[in-house]
Design a protein around this motif. Structure first.
Motif, PDB file in Angstrom:
ATOM      1  N   CYS A   1      45.010  16.592   3.682  1.00  0.00           N
ATOM      2  CA  CYS A   1      45.759  16.778   4.925  1.00  0.00           C
ATOM      3  C   CYS A   1      46.421  18.159   4.960  1.00  0.00           C
ATOM      4  CB  CYS A   1      46.780  15.651   5.094  1.00  0.00           C
ATOM      5  SG  CYS A   1      45.962  14.051   5.302  1.00  0.00           S
TER       6      CYS A   1
ATOM      7  N   SER B   1      40.321  20.050   5.815  1.00  0.00           N
ATOM      8  CA  SER B   1      40.838  18.919   6.593  1.00  0.00           C
ATOM      9  C   SER B   1      39.700  18.359   7.429  1.00  0.00           C
ATOM     10  CB  SER B   1      41.982  19.363   7.500  1.00  0.00           C
ATOM     11  OG  SER B   1      42.251  18.317   8.411  1.00  0.00           O
TER      12      SER B   1
ATOM     13  N   GLU C   1      45.459  15.807  10.775  1.00  0.00           N
ATOM     14  CA  GLU C   1      46.474  16.254   9.822  1.00  0.00           C
ATOM     15  C   GLU C   1      47.862  16.394  10.430  1.00  0.00           C
ATOM     16  OE1 GLU C   1      43.804  18.094  10.674  1.00  0.00           O
ATOM     17  OE2 GLU C   1      44.635  19.843  11.676  1.00  0.00           O
TER      18      GLU C   1
ATOM     19  N   ARG D   1      48.266   8.815  10.123  1.00  0.00           N
ATOM     20  CA  ARG D   1      47.162   9.628   9.594  1.00  0.00           C
ATOM     21  C   ARG D   1      46.224   8.767   8.752  1.00  0.00           C
ATOM     22  NH1 ARG D   1      50.596  13.578   7.228  1.00  0.00           N
ATOM     23  NH2 ARG D   1      50.151  12.731   5.188  1.00  0.00           N
TER      24      ARG D   1
ATOM     25  N   CYS E   1      42.898   7.645   2.501  1.00  0.00           N
ATOM     26  CA  CYS E   1      43.138   9.023   2.067  1.00  0.00           C
ATOM     27  C   CYS E   1      43.983   9.064   0.790  1.00  0.00           C
ATOM     28  CB  CYS E   1      43.820   9.829   3.162  1.00  0.00           C
ATOM     29  SG  CYS E   1      43.967  11.558   2.675  1.00  0.00           S
TER      30      CYS E   1
ATOM     31  N   CYS F   1      49.335  12.538   1.170  1.00  0.00           N
ATOM     32  CA  CYS F   1      49.384  11.093   1.451  1.00  0.00           C
ATOM     33  C   CYS F   1      49.897  10.315   0.231  1.00  0.00           C
ATOM     34  CB  CYS F   1      48.011  10.589   1.885  1.00  0.00           C
ATOM     35  SG  CYS F   1      47.586  11.157   3.543  1.00  0.00           S
TER      36      CYS F   1
END
Ligand SMILES: C[S@@+](CC[C@H](N)C(=O)[O-])C[C@H]1O[C@@H](n2cnc3c(N)ncnc32)[C@H](O)[C@@H]1O
Length: 495
Positions: A256, A288, A292, A299, A311, A316
């Motif tokens: 991200c 990405s 993001e 997300r 993710c 994250c």
């Protein structure tokens, strides 16, 4: 991968730059040329031919540049506007197995798009694309990660890779119309997909088949869905979206807050991965895949829904405190963007809002929008006749466009032109009226912020922009050494 399009057109939301230039007094006719990259502009002016160089009636015409007979299906897509009547579309697999020194290339597109490939791009040369960079340069290697399959890593024995440096320049080996991926008939879909992959040269085919698969279903379908990057094809009227699969790029995992970006040149068919910031030896190279700017929870949910993985990037996975701080900054960024003025009369507001927005984006490690805002600031200061500030922001925009789009890009050069000669620029001193009037509370040269007195009377009571509800966000603003009074000789030495 199905990442969002990272195309020149999208990088430079035309409306914002248009507004900025309008503020600065440039006529609309000029804007057309100012706000659109040459390649995009050409695509708009020159319409692609509508006839295909390949016979449309059947399935077996071997026409240059294709080295196999195109395999076509007539797909009936559901009609969203009128129930009952399907939308018919011919879609075919086209392959040139010699393309790019035997790397090969296949397309699954309409005959109209295929025709535009043969006539409107420069890259159908069989000899090979110039300037390709890849593994052979020894900058990176593919390695197993702990938790995300394989990934691309900067080699340990190379010096750092610097922001703006190209890591990969390679042509995709497979382009698939995004619409084709929704073909209702699995039989039709598999027929064309298996041809497009199967006709690639043996080495390329083997590489493609070794790539990650995250969706299930048939092999070719899954490979395209997991590894294709969404690009636009500007050479035909409806600007179709294509999924481009470039094996070297497909090994790059998502983050991200990535350290690289990709660019696609729809003229040369080159996919270019560029360092967004300096990358240390041994560090993983990341891109990405999109989403993001959403808060962590949204997300992760969106990535799962759209890309089918949970993710595990460092942001994250960060601590609760770091995630909260990041989410707060993302809200601030969203709020600031939502109050950017669209009325040219409010142009001075930009001078207060944009530095805060740029700072928040920097702090959040989001870099792709920054040069656009820096460029707008440069034009705005220039329109007010404040040379040093216009020069400063133009210099920053030049540098950052240089990383995003290349030092030779038109965007970087046009900012360089402003930086080199502010007074000779079309925007210079074009603002009519007093820019310091009605700017409202929270303007960057507001006393509250810099503790300075100043010689302009502000109307703090009236003329408040709705967005000034967010003005407390200017607290703690790093004013980058600016003395916020609009006096030319008080701004120095920012490069
Ligand atoms: C385009 S591939 C990237 C390379 C892939 N890891 C490989 O082994 O070839 C995309 C797939 O890699 C994995 N992946 C990429 N980024 C990830 C991330 N941030 N977190 C978890 N999995 C990720 C997912 O399985 C995803 O479908």
């Amino acid at each position: 991968m199905m990442a969002k399009v990272y195309h020149r057109q999208r990088l430079l939301p035309v409306d914002l730059v248009l507004s900025a230039l309008l503020f600065s007094g440039i006529a609309t006719a000029e804007l057309f040329y100012t706000a659109i990259s040459p390649a995009v502009h050409d695509g708009i002016v020159k319409t692609a031919p509508t006839t295909c160089s390949v016979a449309q009636d059947g399935y077996t015409f071997n026409t240059f540049p294709w080295t196999y007979n195109p395999t076509c299906v007539n797909v009936v897509f559901p009609n969203e506007e009128e129930e009952g009547l399907g939308v018919h579309q011919t879609l075919c697999a086209y392959t040139n197995a010699n393309y790019n020194n035997g790397r090969g290339i296949s397309f699954i597109v309409s005959p109209e798009v295929a025709a535009s490939i043969t006539t409107e791009t420069y890259a159908m040369a069989v000899g090979g694309a110039e300037g390709e960079i890849g593994e052979e340069m020894g900058m990176w290697e593919v390695k197993e990660t702990e938790d995300r399959g394989k990934g691309l890593f900067a080699k340990k024995d190379v010096a750092a890779i610097f922001a703006g440096e190209s890591l990969i320049v390679k042509s995709p080996v497979l382009f698939v119309s995004k619409q084709f991926m929704t073909t209702p008939s699995t039989t039709q879909r598999e027929l064309v997909l298996s041809k497009a992959v199967g006709q690639l040269p043996a080495k390329t085919k083997k590489t493609v088949k070794s790539l990650a698969k995250s969706w299930g279903g048939s092999e070719a379908f899954d490979l395209v869905k997991t590894n294709g990057i969404e690009v636009k094809w500007p050479w035909v009227d409806e600007v179709p979206q294509l999924l481009a699969l470039t094996p070297e790029v497909a090994r790059i995992n998502h983050a991200c807050r990535p350290n690289a970006i990709w660019r696609f040149n729809d003229y040369t068919l080159a996919f270019d991965v560029v360092a967004l910031k300096d990358i240390k030896p041994g560090e993983e190279i990341t891109l990405s895949y999109g989403f993001e700017k959403r808060s962590r929870k949204r997300r992760m949910l969106t990535i799962k829904a759209n890309l089918n993985f949970n993710c595990l990037c460092s942001l994250c996975q960060a601590s609760e405190d770091d995630i909260e701080a990041s989410n707060d900054r993302l809200s601030e960024i969203k709020a600031l963007k939502s109050v950017l003025p669209t009325d040219p009369a409010d142009s001075p507001q930009l001078l207060g809002l944009l530095p805060n927005l740029i700072k928040a984006l920097d702090e959040e490690d989001l870099h792709t929008d920054t040069p656009m805002y820096e460029e707008i600031l440069a034009y705005t200061w220039s329109s007010f006749g404040i040379e040093d500030r216009a020069k400063y922001w133009a210099g920053r925009a030049r540098k950052h466009w240089g990383v995003l789009l290349g030092r030779e890009s038109w965007e970087s050069k046009r900012c360089g032109d402003l930086e080199d000669n502010v007074r000779g620029h079309a925007t210079w001193m074009t603002w009519e009226g007093d820019p310091w009037e009605d700017v409202g509370e929270g303007h960057p040269w507001d006393e509250k912020l810099n503790g300075n007195s100043h010689d302009h009377e502000h109307d703090h009571a009236g003329g408040q922009h709705e967005g000034h509800a967010h003005r407390e966000e200017t607290e703690g603003e790093d004013l980058s050494g600016f003395d916020q009074r609009p006096a030319r000789d008080q701004f120095r030495g920012h490069t």
